[in-house]
Write a protein that holds these residues in place. Sequence first.
Motif, PDB file in Angstrom:
ATOM      1  N   MET A  24      84.863   0.765  83.472  1.00  0.00           N
ATOM      2  CA  MET A  24      86.203   0.460  83.955  1.00  0.00           C
ATOM      3  C   MET A  24      87.055   1.725  84.033  1.00  0.00           C
ATOM      4  N   ALA A  25      87.642   1.971  85.205  1.00  0.00           N
ATOM      5  CA  ALA A  25      88.612   3.051  85.342  1.00  0.00           C
ATOM      6  C   ALA A  25      89.969   2.571  84.852  1.00  0.00           C
ATOM      7  N   VAL A  26      90.731   3.470  84.246  1.00  0.00           N
ATOM      8  CA  VAL A  26      92.025   3.132  83.647  1.00  0.00           C
ATOM      9  C   VAL A  26      93.114   3.962  84.307  1.00  0.00           C
ATOM     10  N   HIS A  27      94.222   3.286  84.654  1.00  0.00           N
ATOM     11  CA  HIS A  27      95.376   3.954  85.251  1.00  0.00           C
ATOM     12  C   HIS A  27      96.615   3.523  84.491  1.00  0.00           C
ATOM     13  N   ARG A  28      97.536   4.488  84.247  1.00  0.00           N
ATOM     14  CA  ARG A  28      98.726   4.246  83.430  1.00  0.00           C
ATOM     15  C   ARG A  28      99.981   4.457  84.270  1.00  0.00           C
ATOM     16  N   SER A  29     101.031   3.662  83.968  1.00  0.00           N
ATOM     17  CA  SER A  29     102.296   3.768  84.705  1.00  0.00           C
ATOM     18  C   SER A  29     103.448   3.371  83.798  1.00  0.00           C
ATOM     19  N   ASP A  30     104.646   3.883  84.118  1.00  0.00           N
ATOM     20  CA  ASP A  30     105.845   3.424  83.423  1.00  0.00           C
ATOM     21  C   ASP A  30     106.742   2.594  84.330  1.00  0.00           C
ATOM     22  N   ASP A  31     106.310   2.366  85.591  1.00  0.00           N
ATOM     23  CA  ASP A  31     107.160   1.619  86.528  1.00  0.00           C
ATOM     24  C   ASP A  31     106.393   0.661  87.447  1.00  0.00           C
ATOM     25  N   LEU A  32     105.076   0.524  87.257  1.00  0.00           N
ATOM     26  CA  LEU A  32     104.217  -0.334  88.079  1.00  0.00           C
ATOM     27  C   LEU A  32     104.050   0.168  89.511  1.00  0.00           C
ATOM     28  N   ARG A  33     104.501   1.363  89.788  1.00  0.00           N
ATOM     29  CA  ARG A  33     104.409   1.907  91.143  1.00  0.00           C
ATOM     30  C   ARG A  33     103.579   3.190  91.209  1.00  0.00           C
ATOM     31  N   THR A  34     103.843   4.106  90.312  1.00  0.00           N
ATOM     32  CA  THR A  34     103.121   5.372  90.282  1.00  0.00           C
ATOM     33  C   THR A  34     102.105   5.319  89.151  1.00  0.00           C
ATOM     34  N   TRP A  35     100.826   5.514  89.508  1.00  0.00           N
ATOM     35  CA  TRP A  35      99.746   5.369  88.545  1.00  0.00           C
ATOM     36  C   TRP A  35      99.021   6.698  88.348  1.00  0.00           C
ATOM     37  N   HIS A  36      98.669   6.979  87.098  1.00  0.00           N
ATOM     38  CA  HIS A  36      97.944   8.195  86.746  1.00  0.00           C
ATOM     39  C   HIS A  36      96.619   7.792  86.101  1.00  0.00           C
ATOM     40  N   ARG A  37      95.543   8.292  86.678  1.00  0.00           N
ATOM     41  CA  ARG A  37      94.224   7.916  86.196  1.00  0.00           C
ATOM     42  C   ARG A  37      93.900   8.613  84.888  1.00  0.00           C
ATOM     43  N   GLN A  38      93.409   7.849  83.938  1.00  0.00           N
ATOM     44  CA  GLN A  38      92.991   8.351  82.640  1.00  0.00           C
ATOM     45  C   GLN A  38      91.597   8.964  82.754  1.00  0.00           C
ATOM     46  N   ALA A  39      91.376  10.056  82.059  1.00  0.00           N
ATOM     47  CA  ALA A  39      90.077  10.728  82.149  1.00  0.00           C
ATOM     48  C   ALA A  39      88.964   9.870  81.568  1.00  0.00           C
ATOM     49  N   GLU A  40      89.254   9.167  80.480  1.00  0.00           N
ATOM     50  CA  GLU A  40      88.219   8.407  79.795  1.00  0.00           C
ATOM     51  C   GLU A  40      88.137   6.991  80.356  1.00  0.00           C
ATOM     52  N   PRO A  41      86.983   6.567  80.893  1.00  0.00           N
ATOM     53  CA  PRO A  41      86.826   5.178  81.322  1.00  0.00           C
ATOM     54  C   PRO A  41      86.564   4.267  80.121  1.00  0.00           C
ATOM     55  N   LEU A  42      86.484   2.982  80.376  1.00  0.00           N
ATOM     56  CA  LEU A  42      86.140   2.000  79.355  1.00  0.00           C
ATOM     57  C   LEU A  42      84.789   1.370  79.699  1.00  0.00           C
ATOM     58  N   LEU A  43      84.033   1.028  78.670  1.00  0.00           N
ATOM     59  CA  LEU A  43      82.803   0.226  78.817  1.00  0.00           C
ATOM     60  C   LEU A  43      81.794   0.871  79.762  1.00  0.00           C
TER      61      LEU A  43
END
Length: 323
Positions: A224-243
């Motif tokens: 799973m790829a992970v992306h983080r946001s503080d506004d639900l609009r701009t997303w930053h991909r996390q280096a570490e995937p899940l699972l």
Amino acid sequence: MSDPTATAPEPGERIPDAPLFRDPMHDGATDPTVVWNAEAGEWWMFYTQRRADAPGPGFGWVHGTDLGIASSRDGGRSWLYRGTARGLEHQPGRNTFWAPEVIRHGDTYHAYVSYITGVPHAWVGDRHILHYTSADLWDWTLASRLELSSDRVIDAAVWPLPEGGWRMWYKDEADGSSIHAADSPDLYSWTPTGPVLTDRAQEGPSVFSLGGWYWLVTDVWAGMAVHRSDDLRTWHRQAEPLLDAPGRRPGDDAVGNHGMCLAQDEEGYLVYFTSPGGDRPTRVQVAELTVVDGVLRCDRDAPFAMDWRPERTVALRGGDLPD
């Protein structure tokens, strides 16, 4: 890899089953999503009921699928198969239903379901997202076919916007299997707003809030790829995937695929499926999520106790959506 110093919960603690669930009809439970059934006082799981036991050529076994239902009365730790969702058919013959997103607003449940006409043996044909409504999670009425960015769209995920209204994220196969979005003021009318994630092909978005951030998790067929946001609009991909590496629990010895995330106050859980050995039979699993220094982590081998409660659920899954 799990922490070697971690200790298992004491006997009697609330440990979820592993596997969490297997479909007793066709052994092909995939794309799980969970929602609180307020009328029954139970957690309900909706999933794509793949026909893992079906004969025939090509990929016919992943088509012609119903939406399976399982219920849990013990906080999500064990599940009972209950049947399939009723009222989805709106064309004659046998057709294909995938990847349900199920939420509640007021006295109405809403389902956004991927739909394909017939039972194709290959990855061909139009795909659409259909909107259904229900008062009890059993019987569904078609509200509309959503007009989105193309005729090759699947895998809806819905979350409320801070300023009001809702956003839907979905996979657009006509645009390189990127993730697109659409907005709605009322859960009925949706306006496409364009691509969101275009860095790679991906599917199965799940959006949730945990640890002071919004998270968008997608299936990239290697975890799973992970992306983080503080506004639900701009997303930053996390280096570490899940699972992205097999686990050690029973039926968890494969990468994790298309799931959904559930936040309970400051606790997070990822419900996903695996295909051990690459075979057709699948397993639904659950693992704990944590946020450490702004990074979303999931140690699928770490022991944990679990007790989902509707009053602790962060948005969408455990009660009404915000007005």
